[in-house]
Motif scaffolding. Structure first.
Motif, PDB file in Angstrom:
ATOM      1  N   UNK A 165       0.834  -1.200   0.000  1.00 58.39           N
ATOM      2  CA  UNK A 165       0.000   0.000   0.000  1.00 58.39           C
ATOM      3  C   UNK A 165       0.875   1.259   0.000  1.00 58.39           C
ATOM      4  N   UNK A 166       1.897   1.277   0.830  1.00 59.40           N
ATOM      5  CA  UNK A 166       2.823   2.430   0.862  1.00 59.40           C
ATOM      6  C   UNK A 166       3.518   2.603  -0.489  1.00 59.40           C
ATOM      7  N   UNK A 167       3.877   1.500  -1.120  1.00 58.19           N
ATOM      8  CA  UNK A 167       4.506   1.574  -2.444  1.00 58.19           C
ATOM      9  C   UNK A 167       3.536   2.162  -3.468  1.00 58.19           C
ATOM     10  N   UNK A 168       2.279   1.761  -3.399  1.00 59.81           N
ATOM     11  CA  UNK A 168       1.258   2.322  -4.300  1.00 59.81           C
ATOM     12  C   UNK A 168       1.129   3.829  -4.095  1.00 59.81           C
ATOM     13  N   UNK A 169       1.158   4.265  -2.841  1.00 58.84           N
ATOM     14  CA  UNK A 169       1.081   5.699  -2.557  1.00 58.84           C
ATOM     15  C   UNK A 169       2.253   6.446  -3.182  1.00 58.84           C
ATOM     16  N   UNK A 170       3.434   5.868  -3.113  1.00 60.78           N
ATOM     17  CA  UNK A 170       4.619   6.498  -3.710  1.00 60.78           C
ATOM     18  C   UNK A 170       4.506   6.564  -5.233  1.00 60.78           C
ATOM     19  N   UNK A 171       4.060   5.488  -5.845  1.00 58.81           N
ATOM     20  CA  UNK A 171       3.883   5.465  -7.308  1.00 58.81           C
ATOM     21  C   UNK A 171       2.826   6.496  -7.703  1.00 58.81           C
ATOM     22  N   UNK A 172       1.745   6.534  -6.951  1.00 62.97           N
ATOM     23  CA  UNK A 172       0.661   7.473  -7.240  1.00 62.97           C
ATOM     24  C   UNK A 172       1.172   8.916  -7.177  1.00 62.97           C
TER      25      UNK A 172
ATOM     26  N   UNK B   5      -4.174   4.722 -11.378  1.00 64.24           N
ATOM     27  CA  UNK B   5      -5.580   4.820 -10.968  1.00 64.24           C
ATOM     28  C   UNK B   5      -6.306   3.516 -11.265  1.00 64.24           C
ATOM     29  N   UNK B   6      -5.946   2.838 -12.329  1.00 66.53           N
ATOM     30  CA  UNK B   6      -6.561   1.540 -12.589  1.00 66.53           C
ATOM     31  C   UNK B   6      -6.196   0.533 -11.501  1.00 66.53           C
ATOM     32  N   UNK B   7      -4.976   0.567 -11.015  1.00 68.33           N
ATOM     33  CA  UNK B   7      -4.590  -0.312  -9.905  1.00 68.33           C
ATOM     34  C   UNK B   7      -5.364   0.043  -8.640  1.00 68.33           C
ATOM     35  N   UNK B   8      -5.468   1.342  -8.329  1.00 66.06           N
ATOM     36  CA  UNK B   8      -6.237   1.763  -7.157  1.00 66.06           C
ATOM     37  C   UNK B   8      -7.700   1.340  -7.275  1.00 66.06           C
ATOM     38  N   UNK B   9      -8.270   1.477  -8.476  1.00 63.58           N
ATOM     39  CA  UNK B   9      -9.661   1.059  -8.679  1.00 63.58           C
ATOM     40  C   UNK B   9      -9.827  -0.418  -8.349  1.00 63.58           C
ATOM     41  N   UNK B  10      -8.900  -1.226  -8.780  1.00 62.67           N
ATOM     42  CA  UNK B  10      -9.000  -2.654  -8.520  1.00 62.67           C
ATOM     43  C   UNK B  10      -8.878  -2.954  -7.033  1.00 62.67           C
ATOM     44  N   UNK B  11      -7.968  -2.280  -6.357  1.00 64.65           N
ATOM     45  CA  UNK B  11      -7.838  -2.456  -4.906  1.00 64.65           C
ATOM     46  C   UNK B  11      -9.140  -2.078  -4.217  1.00 64.65           C
ATOM     47  N   UNK B  12      -9.697  -0.934  -4.568  1.00 66.29           N
ATOM     48  CA  UNK B  12     -10.908  -0.455  -3.891  1.00 66.29           C
ATOM     49  C   UNK B  12     -12.142  -1.275  -4.226  1.00 66.29           C
TER      50      UNK B  12
END
Length: 158
Positions: free
Chosen positions: A23-30, A137-144
């Motif tokens: 999750x922290x890595x996703x935040x950094x990429x975002x 954003x597509x990755x975040x959508x899938x997570x959510x």
């Protein structure tokens, strides 16, 4: 559809807690994907991808963020019909077309026509950032969507 068919979905899992490193890595990429991208355009990209993916959490978040950046309510509401309206600039249209085709990869990917228009509107560096943003954003959508992440409850008069 009967009222019995409307189901309130409760969150399934707290991904931020249970996969905190990812999750922290996703935040950094975002965060990195925003470098050099106009904040309003960034929010339009994220809203549109989230609409396509049916991610209520992300639609709510990015519509709220777009308003904070000064985006007009009418443009937010009309985003699904951006092709039909003169509300959006040529750059926004190019980014939205790229977002839609990049989100719907299984339907044929990004056409040469869409890519050519995006290249007319953006530098190579901007395009790379936009591609990263679309992917993120597509990755975040899938997570959510998978975890059934929910936006904050509506307050009183909202």
């Amino acid at each position: 559809m009967s009222s019995d068919e409307y189901v309130t979905h409760l969150p399934r899992i707290d991904v931020a807690k249970e996969a905190s490193a990812a999750y922290r890595a996703m935040l950094l990429v975002s965060k990195a994907s925003h470098d050099g991208v106009d904040p309003v355009l960034a929010e339009l990209i994220k809203i549109r991808a989230s609409q396509i993916n049916g991610c209520g959490f992300c639609i709510d978040m990015h519509a709220t963020d777009a308003r904070k950046h000064g985006e007009n309510e009418r443009r937010i509401y009309a985003l699904p019909a951006w092709r039909e309206l003169s509300f959006y600039t040529a750059r926004e249209r190019a980014a939205l077309a790229l977002t839609e085709e990049g989100t719907l990869l299984a339907e044929g990917g990004v056409s040469d026509e869409t890519w050519a228009e995006a290249e007319k509107q953006f530098s190579q560096a901007e395009l790379a950032q936009i591609i990263a943003m679309i992917a993120t954003i597509n990755a975040w959508n899938r997570i959510s969507v998978i975890s059934r992440n929910q936006p904050p409850a509506l307050g009183g008069a909202e």
